[in-house]
Each structure stands twice: as C-alpha cells, then as structure tokens.
Scaffold this active site. Structure first.
Site, mmCIF file in Angstrom:
data_model
loop_
_atom_site.group_PDB
_atom_site.id
_atom_site.type_symbol
_atom_site.label_atom_id
_atom_site.label_comp_id
_atom_site.label_asym_id
_atom_site.label_seq_id
_atom_site.Cartn_x
_atom_site.Cartn_y
_atom_site.Cartn_z
ATOM 1 N N HIS A 82 31.456 2.786 115.046
ATOM 2 C CA HIS A 82 31.277 1.505 114.365
ATOM 3 C C HIS A 82 31.142 0.408 115.413
ATOM 4 C CE1 HIS A 82 31.441 -1.664 111.430
ATOM 5 N NE2 HIS A 82 32.228 -2.306 112.279
ATOM 6 N N ARG A 168 35.621 -13.190 99.640
ATOM 7 C CA ARG A 168 35.984 -13.762 100.953
ATOM 8 C C ARG A 168 34.880 -14.670 101.467
ATOM 9 N NH1 ARG A 168 36.611 -8.782 104.404
ATOM 10 N NH2 ARG A 168 36.879 -10.266 106.096
ATOM 11 N N LYS A 187 35.479 1.595 104.520
ATOM 12 C CA LYS A 187 34.138 2.196 104.413
ATOM 13 C C LYS A 187 33.992 3.357 105.387
ATOM 14 C CE LYS A 187 32.618 -1.999 104.773
ATOM 15 N NZ LYS A 187 32.019 -3.286 104.867
HETATM 16 N N1 URA Z 1 32.011 -6.324 108.478
HETATM 17 C C1 URA Z 1 32.609 -5.768 107.391
HETATM 18 O O1 URA Z 1 32.205 -4.710 106.922
HETATM 19 N N2 URA Z 1 33.641 -6.437 106.845
HETATM 20 C C2 URA Z 1 34.121 -7.595 107.315
HETATM 21 O O2 URA Z 1 35.067 -8.114 106.770
HETATM 22 C C3 URA Z 1 33.484 -8.153 108.443
HETATM 23 C C4 URA Z 1 32.435 -7.495 109.011
#
Ligand code: URA
Length: 435
Positions: A82, A168, A187
């Site tokens: 990631h 958010r 995720k």
């Molecule tokens: N990328 C994401 O998947 N979530 C976040 O909160 C910030 C960046």
C-alpha cells in the site's frame, strides 16, 4: 448502548471498548445512527485521538462490515503493497508483476486518483480493455492463474469505510491518523493477505507533508496490521519530486513498461525493486530484503517481469499489442515544451503544484465524477540537485486542452526553485522498519 453517551465519552477523552466501537460502526452502516451524530463522534475522535487499541477495533469493525476474501484455496503467500500516493507514483504497476514472477501471490485492491495524486486504477484503465471491475470469483481466478490481480474496491469490501470516508470528507475529519489507518487497513485486510509492504510518502507531493506525520502514520498502519497477525515492512520515502519522470495515466504505464523491460531504473526502479524485494522476502522467496531486491533486478533484466505484466493485462482483458508496442498509443492533440527561465541548481520543486498541473491538463480529477483523459500528463525531466541552464528543456506537456497550456507552463516554472547554491542530495528511502 446509547450513541449520545458514547459521543460524550470520546468528547471527555475516554477510550471506547470493542463493543462500543462495534455498536457505532454497525449502526451507522445500517443507517440507524444519523450523519449528525456520527459526525459529532468523528470530530470528537479527530480532536481527542484514538488509542492504538481503539484504532484496531475501528479497523476490525469496518473490515467485518463487509466480506473478508478467503484465498486459502490458492497456494502461496499473499502479499500486497500500500502506498499513500503521490506524483508519478506508479510502483504498483512494476512491483506486482515482479513479485508475481518471483512466485508471490499479489491480490491488489487499489484506488483512483483524486486531487494532485494519481491512482493505480486510472493508470490501468489507460490500457484499452483493462477491466478493474472483476467480480470476486474472477479476482480469485486471475490470481490463481498468473499470481497477481489488480482491481478496484467492490461493494462487498469494507462498506462502512465507503460511508464513513464520504462523511469525513465533508466534516473536515479526513486528516486523522487513526481514522486514516482504519480506512486503509480495513480495505487491505479484506484482500485476504498474509503480509503487507507499506510505502508512506513524505514531502511536498505527499498526503503527509511532514516527516514526523509520515512516521506516525506508518507506525499506526504497521501496528494495526500486526494486531491482525500480518507481517509488515514499512518504508518512508521521498515525495518532494515526481517519482520517475512520467506523470499521467498512459504516460505512467509507458514508464513502467520501460522499467519492466530492464531499462535504466533511476529513482522509480530503485524504489520499485526495494518494495518488491520486501514483498518477496515477506512471501518467503528470499532470505532477506536485499536478496529480494537482487531477484527483482534480475526479473526486470531477463524479461520475466515484462512477460508477467503481459499475462496480467491479457487475463484482465487489456490490449497487449499496445503494451508490446507502446508508441502506437493515440497521441494528445498538443505536445508543448517548457523551458527553464534561469540558470543554477534545482533546489526544490513544489511537487503538489506539479501534480495539480498534470490534473489541469486532463490527467486527474477534482471530484470523483470528473472524467480523465488517459493520454494527458507531463514528462518532467530534471531531478533536485540538477544543474540547469536558462532555456533547458524542463518538461513536456501532453493535453487536448489548448487553453490549459499557458497556465500550466506558468505553474511548472513557478514550482521550480533554482538558485546558485547546490542543495543537499535527497534521500529516496528515508527509513524502513519491520514488524
Ligand atoms: N486513503 C484512504 O483509503 N483512506 C483515508 O482515510 C485516507 C487515504
């Protein structure tokens, strides 16, 4: 349990336990807690913070709001990477085929670009026919056949994150390290991985601009992954200048093809080989990261990484002729050159502005509804520390939008700080740690 009591508890800087966090996430996802109450909870958490335990509970609740993919029927270690993203960051396109060619299984669920940063899905979709919307059974089938698969988030994966992220975004609560951690890790953990390599960027083109914040995010992500018994190696890497030279969706596929074919690696190849080296090590196919890096270089040099990329593209429906002959890709209407306005050493680049310049040309989006031009973008030539003469070529612009050329030229020249003093060399990989 009572939502108001839980908001009050967070407001008073007390820690919530697992049941309380589950209650909030579950009921918000089921639409039983209204946006105004969940917004108050998010803001209390944003201001007062969440402990490492609470972050892990949030991640778990968001993860189990959806499906956790079971990849046990596919032999081999499943390792993903990631990256927090940046300008010209295309390492996924390079390290996925390299790690797969080394015998690792790479189940990758990626995102789209937003604002100044690009997204892996948009880059892959620049390849005509490439399907990033595979169903979960097809995802498993491609992974089994060729060792790597790259898709977008499906509706089954962490649905709570999708809802919470949207809230958010409109309540000024995005920039919270625990909330970012839970969002990213819910995720990633849903992919069915055994281990994860993290590339947390720092600098003017990064999501986290300061080194301290980048380290804090990397630690939070790594500790959370560890709390789910995943092996992690985290890198903090520089994003004060574009990674590689190509920015824009097809342009980044093009540059990735060059690295996969063993051409001069530069900073992009170096970072990609370090990340794939760490994946190969975590997957048990090398006895150290160093050996994993050597294997990565070898796979790029002997053509196996490129063959693997062709295999992935073919299995996901993409046009492999264009990967074999990338110069046949359709060209932008305009190809304009940008020249240096003064002589000296390139001291710094406002990399955020370079990312935004690429977006202006059509390569990115300001809202998720915006349409991307896959041909658009920038080739950015100098690296920080380069000696530049007035009139030297610094960038090439590719766009169909004539009206954007003059302002983008201004944006690029304005982003360059050139002076008579040679700057300290930049370190690409600032630090790394493993858990
Ligand atoms: N990328 C994401 O998947 N979530 C976040 O909160 C910030 C960046």
């Amino acid at each position: 349990m009572n939502t108001v009591e839980l908001i009050r508890k967070k407001r008073e800087r007390k820690n919530l336990d697992e049941n309380e966090i589950n209650f909030l996430i579950e009921n918000y996802t089921k639409n039983k807690i209204p946006d105004y109450q969940f917004s108050a909870f998010l803001m209390a958490g944003y201001l007062n913070g969440f402990s490492a335990k609470e972050t892990s509970f949030l991640t778990k609740a968001m993860l189990y709001s959806g499906k956790v993919i079971n990849l046990n029927s596919i032999p081999g270690k499943k390792i993903d990477k990631h990256s927090t993203g940046g300008v010209g960051d295309k390492t996924s396109l390079i390290l996925a085929p390299i790690a797969a060619a080394a015998g690792i299984k790479v189940p990758m669920i990626s995102g789209r670009g937003l604002g100044h940063t690009g997204g892996t899905l948009d880059k892959l979709e620049a390849i005509p026919g490439f399907n990033t919307g595979l169903e979960l059974n097809e995802y498993k089938s491609v992974l089994k056949k060729c060792g790597a698969v790259l898709i977008g988030q499906t509706k089954e994966i962490a649905p709570a994150d999708k809802l919470i992220y949207s809230l958010r975004d409109v309540t000024a609560t995005v920039e919270s390290i625990p909330l970012i951690t839970a969002s990213i890790m819910s995720k990633k953990l849903a992919e069915g991985i055994d281990g994860l390599v993290l590339d947390v960027k720092t600098g003017s083109g990064a999501f986290m601009k300061s080194y301290e914040d980048s380290v804090a995010l990397a630690k939070s992500l790594a500790l959370t992954a560890k709390s789910f018994n995943k092996k992690v190696i985290a890198f903090i890497t520089d994003m004060n200048q574009p990674l590689g030279h190509y920015i824009g969706n097809w342009l980044e596929v093009y540059e990735s093809i060059k690295i996969l074919n063993g051409e001069e690696p530069g900073d992009l190849g170096e970072l990609s080989f370090n990340l794939s080296g760490a994946m190969i090590y975590l997957g048990g196919k090398a006895s150290s990261v160093k050996e994993g890096i050597e294997i990565s270089r070898e796979l790029a040099a002997n053509g196996k990484a490129f063959q693997k990329f062709l295999e992935i593209v073919k299995l996901q429906g993409g046009n492999t002729d264009l990967i074999k002959s990338p110069h046949k890709y359709p060209e932008s209407k305009y190809n304009e050159k940008v020249y240096a306005e003064k002589s000296g050493f390139l001291n710094s680049i406002d990399n955020y502005e370079v990312g935004m310049a690429s977006l202006d040309l059509g390569a990115g989006r300001l809202t998720m509804a915006d349409k991307i031009d896959p041909k658009a973008g920038i080739i950015f030539y100098p690296k920080i520390g380069a000696k530049i003469k007035k009139g030297d070529l610094v960038a090439e612009l590719f766009t169909d939008k004539k009206e954007k050329i003059a302002p983008v030229k201004k944006k690029i020249t304005g982003a360059l700080k050139i002076s008579g003093k040679s700057p300290q060399p930049l370190k690409l990989i600032k630090t790394s740690f493993s858990y």
